[in-house]
Design a protein around this motif. Structure first.
Motif, PDB file in Angstrom:
ATOM      1  N   HIS A 193     -17.896   3.093  35.929  1.00 52.63           N
ATOM      2  CA  HIS A 193     -16.443   3.220  36.016  1.00 52.63           C
ATOM      3  C   HIS A 193     -15.977   4.514  35.348  1.00 52.63           C
ATOM      4  CE1 HIS A 193     -16.052   1.820  31.841  1.00 52.63           C
ATOM      5  NE2 HIS A 193     -16.797   0.764  32.143  1.00 52.63           N
ATOM      6  N   GLY A 239     -14.284   5.068  32.748  1.00 50.83           N
ATOM      7  CA  GLY A 239     -14.520   5.123  31.297  1.00 50.83           C
ATOM      8  C   GLY A 239     -15.939   5.585  30.995  1.00 50.83           C
ATOM      9  N   ASN A 240     -16.917   5.043  31.718  1.00 46.65           N
ATOM     10  CA  ASN A 240     -18.309   5.484  31.534  1.00 46.65           C
ATOM     11  C   ASN A 240     -18.426   6.978  31.827  1.00 46.65           C
ATOM     12  OD1 ASN A 240     -19.370   2.516  33.296  1.00 46.65           O
ATOM     13  ND2 ASN A 240     -19.275   2.783  31.075  1.00 46.65           N
ATOM     14  N   GLY A 275     -15.954   9.020  29.237  1.00 49.04           N
ATOM     15  CA  GLY A 275     -16.292   8.748  27.838  1.00 49.04           C
ATOM     16  C   GLY A 275     -17.737   9.063  27.496  1.00 49.04           C
ATOM     17  N   ALA A 276     -18.637   8.986  28.467  1.00 50.97           N
ATOM     18  CA  ALA A 276     -20.048   9.175  28.147  1.00 50.97           C
ATOM     19  C   ALA A 276     -20.700  10.266  28.994  1.00 50.97           C
ATOM     20  CB  ALA A 276     -20.797   7.857  28.333  1.00 50.97           C
ATOM     21  N   ALA A 301     -12.992  11.061  25.528  1.00 48.30           N
ATOM     22  CA  ALA A 301     -11.869  10.307  26.059  1.00 48.30           C
ATOM     23  C   ALA A 301     -12.148   8.817  25.956  1.00 48.30           C
ATOM     24  CB  ALA A 301     -11.650  10.689  27.520  1.00 48.30           C
ATOM     25  N   ARG A 302     -11.156   8.073  25.575  1.00 55.06           N
ATOM     26  CA  ARG A 302     -11.264   6.614  25.606  1.00 55.06           C
ATOM     27  C   ARG A 302     -10.286   6.136  26.669  1.00 55.06           C
ATOM     28  NH1 ARG A 302     -13.723   2.894  22.696  1.00 55.06           N
ATOM     29  NH2 ARG A 302     -12.806   0.827  22.556  1.00 55.06           N
ATOM     30  N   ILE A 303     -10.827   5.556  27.725  1.00 57.03           N
ATOM     31  CA  ILE A 303     -10.030   5.210  28.893  1.00 57.03           C
ATOM     32  C   ILE A 303      -9.702   3.716  28.866  1.00 57.03           C
ATOM     33  CG2 ILE A 303     -10.007   5.257  31.437  1.00 57.03           C
ATOM     34  CD1 ILE A 303     -10.149   8.042  29.964  1.00 57.03           C
ATOM     35  N   LYS A 343      -9.650  -1.558  26.642  1.00 54.09           N
ATOM     36  CA  LYS A 343     -10.556  -0.518  27.099  1.00 54.09           C
ATOM     37  C   LYS A 343     -11.014  -0.847  28.521  1.00 54.09           C
ATOM     38  CE  LYS A 343     -15.295  -0.819  25.881  1.00 54.09           C
ATOM     39  NZ  LYS A 343     -16.348   0.045  26.371  1.00 54.09           N
ATOM     40  N   MET A 344     -11.088   0.172  29.371  1.00 52.83           N
ATOM     41  CA  MET A 344     -11.630  -0.070  30.705  1.00 52.83           C
ATOM     42  C   MET A 344     -13.079  -0.546  30.543  1.00 52.83           C
ATOM     43  SD  MET A 344     -11.763   2.436  34.061  1.00 52.83           S
ATOM     44  CE  MET A 344      -9.981   2.516  34.259  1.00 52.83           C
ATOM     45  N   SER A 345     -13.413  -1.669  31.172  1.00 55.10           N
ATOM     46  CA  SER A 345     -14.755  -2.226  30.997  1.00 55.10           C
ATOM     47  C   SER A 345     -15.194  -2.972  32.243  1.00 55.10           C
ATOM     48  CB  SER A 345     -14.774  -3.189  29.811  1.00 55.10           C
ATOM     49  OG  SER A 345     -15.982  -3.920  29.802  1.00 55.10           O
ATOM     50  N   LYS A 346     -16.514  -2.903  32.498  1.00 50.34           N
ATOM     51  CA  LYS A 346     -17.047  -3.619  33.659  1.00 50.34           C
ATOM     52  C   LYS A 346     -16.855  -5.121  33.516  1.00 50.34           C
ATOM     53  CE  LYS A 346     -21.864  -3.644  31.955  1.00 50.34           C
ATOM     54  NZ  LYS A 346     -21.863  -2.563  30.968  1.00 50.34           N
TER      55      LYS A 346
HETATM   56  P1  ADP Z   1     -18.726  -1.384  29.519  1.00 56.85           P
HETATM   57  O1  ADP Z   1     -17.796  -1.355  28.337  1.00 56.85           O
HETATM   58  O2  ADP Z   1     -18.044  -1.245  30.807  1.00 56.85           O
HETATM   59  O3  ADP Z   1     -19.657  -2.588  29.435  1.00 56.85           O
HETATM   60  P2  ADP Z   1     -20.920   0.059  28.461  1.00 56.85           P
HETATM   61  O4  ADP Z   1     -20.752  -0.718  27.211  1.00 56.85           O
HETATM   62  O5  ADP Z   1     -22.109  -0.213  29.319  1.00 56.85           O
HETATM   63  O6  ADP Z   1     -19.627  -0.089  29.353  1.00 56.85           O
HETATM   64  O7  ADP Z   1     -20.865   1.595  28.070  1.00 56.85           O
HETATM   65  C1  ADP Z   1     -21.638   2.628  28.620  1.00 56.85           C
HETATM   66  C2  ADP Z   1     -21.145   3.938  28.046  1.00 56.85           C
HETATM   67  O8  ADP Z   1     -19.817   4.224  28.520  1.00 56.85           O
HETATM   68  C3  ADP Z   1     -21.060   3.961  26.531  1.00 56.85           C
HETATM   69  O9  ADP Z   1     -21.431   5.245  26.085  1.00 56.85           O
HETATM   70  C4  ADP Z   1     -19.584   3.721  26.247  1.00 56.85           C
HETATM   71  O10 ADP Z   1     -19.170   4.299  25.042  1.00 56.85           O
HETATM   72  C5  ADP Z   1     -18.907   4.403  27.429  1.00 56.85           C
HETATM   73  N1  ADP Z   1     -17.650   3.730  27.771  1.00 56.85           N
HETATM   74  C6  ADP Z   1     -17.543   2.481  28.272  1.00 56.85           C
HETATM   75  N2  ADP Z   1     -16.257   2.168  28.508  1.00 56.85           N
HETATM   76  C7  ADP Z   1     -15.526   3.246  28.120  1.00 56.85           C
HETATM   77  C8  ADP Z   1     -14.118   3.535  28.121  1.00 56.85           C
HETATM   78  N3  ADP Z   1     -13.239   2.652  28.564  1.00 56.85           N
HETATM   79  N4  ADP Z   1     -13.705   4.748  27.677  1.00 56.85           N
HETATM   80  C9  ADP Z   1     -14.605   5.647  27.231  1.00 56.85           C
HETATM   81  N5  ADP Z   1     -15.942   5.432  27.207  1.00 56.85           N
HETATM   82  C10 ADP Z   1     -16.413   4.251  27.651  1.00 56.85           C
END
Ligand code: ADP
Ligand code: NA
Length: 330
Positions: free
Chosen positions: A18, A20-21, A24-25, A186-188, A197-200
């Motif tokens: 996504h 955020g990944n 952010g990474a 960036a923190r999305i 936080k945007m998360s899967k």
């Molecule tokens: P998720 O939170 O979707 O499960 P992961 O924990 O697998 O994602 O994170 C994989 C990488 O992406 C990590 O380095 C994490 O810091 C980064 N990351 C995940 N979500 C975000 C976000 N919303 N904003 C910025 N970085 C993110």
């Protein structure tokens, strides 16, 4: 020469990474290629510590690697490989597991959380040993820096303890790694729940921008993004989390500053603003999506790229493993 070794492992991700990944990474990983000797590993051995469907795991491992490549990870400057392709990871993990206390492994909070979810019978020895395998991943390459989020800090501490302990018992062997805190990252947030936080693992996909979404779907998600009842495009994360998240995203994908963007949208409505964010994201992400799909359609090319990384990683890892075996008395 003299570039610090950076190790980062990522789990194969179910269907798509996504935004955020990416912001952010992944953007940082690509930037690190200019200043470090980065090792990027798709950690499929870690993934099987909880149940996985074999066919889905195989696909998601390849799709995850394809997205890294598509986003700019370059096999000439980074070592990109799949963990199960390099047997030294499990071999070193066995040695490290034999100097890890049962008590100290039992104190890992991620294990406590995950095992509570799996129940006693569902909790595997693999899940318990997960942090030891992570220590092996890191120590095999003489890693100096490990980008870690808060959830991995305790595991990095264990890695450092194990490196010290091995060095003390068997002679100087491992570099003791440090945490790498990215300069700016960036923190999305979720487009529908902009305080999260945007998360899967989000409950709904409406606010989750996936790299492999069709561009029309991405545009629709941005047009439907939650803002507020005001009309001012102003950066105020506490008072205007939706608008601020969109500003963060637009700044990250265009390289422009937040004040510049605030000025540009002064006196204009949210409609224009959201459309522009959608366009800018699609412009940035569409080539990554296209290249990912291309790689997934060309298994031989993806195999070739992953074989380059596996060969390079194996050579380095086996050199370290031979030293370790020698020190241990094998
Ligand atoms: P998720 O939170 O979707 O499960 P992961 O924990 O697998 O994602 O994170 C994989 C990488 O992406 C990590 O380095 C994490 O810091 C980064 N990351 C995940 N979500 C975000 C976000 N919303 N904003 C910025 N970085 C993110
Ligand atoms: Na997560």
């Amino acid at each position: 020469p003299n570039r610090p070794v950076v190790f980062s492992g990522m789990q194969p991700s179910s269907d798509s990474l996504h935004l955020g990944n990416y912001l952010g990474a992944l953007v940082n990983w690509v930037a690190l290629q200019d200043e470090a000797d980065p090792i990027y590993c798709v950690v499929d051995l870690h993934a099987i510590t909880v149940p996985q469907d074999p066919k889905a795991l195989h696909e998601s491992t390849r799709r995850t690697a394809a997205q890294y490549l598509a986003a700019g990870v370059d096999v000439e400057r980074a070592t990109l490989f799949v963990q199960s392709h390099v047997p030294a990871h499990t071999e070193l993990a066995w040695v490290l597991g034999s100097i890890t206390g049962f008590g100290e492994a039992s104190r890992m909070t991620q294990f406590k959380d995950k095992s509570a979810k799996q129940g006693t019978e569902g909790t595997t020895v693999g899940l318990f040993a997960y942090p030891v395998l992570m220590a092996a991943d890191i120590l095999l390459y003489g890693t100096q820096l490990v980008p870690v989020g808060d959830d991995q800090r305790q595991h990095l501490e264990l890695t450092r303890d194990l490196a010290h302990r091995f060095n003390t018992r068997f002679g100087d062997t491992f570099i003791v790694p440090e945490a790498l805190i990215p300069k700016e990252s960036a923190r999305i947030h979720d487009l529908q729940e902009p305080t999260a936080k945007m998360s899967k693992s989000a409950a709904s996909e409406a606010g989750l921008v996936k790299l492999l979404d069709d561009p029309a779907v991405t545009a629709k998600k941005f047009r439907s993004a939650v803002t507020d009842t005001g009309r001012e495009v102003r950066y105020d994360p506490a008072g205007k989390p939706g608008v601020s998240n969109l500003l963060d995203i637009l700044a990250a994908v265009t390289g422009r500053t937040i004040p510049e963007l605030e000025t540009e949208y002064q006196g204009r409505g949210y409609g224009d603003f959201k459309t522009d964010v959608a366009d800018a994201v699609v412009e940035r992400v569409a080539p990554i999506r296209a290249r990912t799909l291309e790689l997934m359609d060309d298994p031989a090319e993806l195999d070739r790229l992953l074989a380059i990384g596996a060969a390079r990683a194996s050579e380095r890892a086996e050199r370290m493993l031979r030293t370790v075996y020698d020190r241990v008395g094998f």
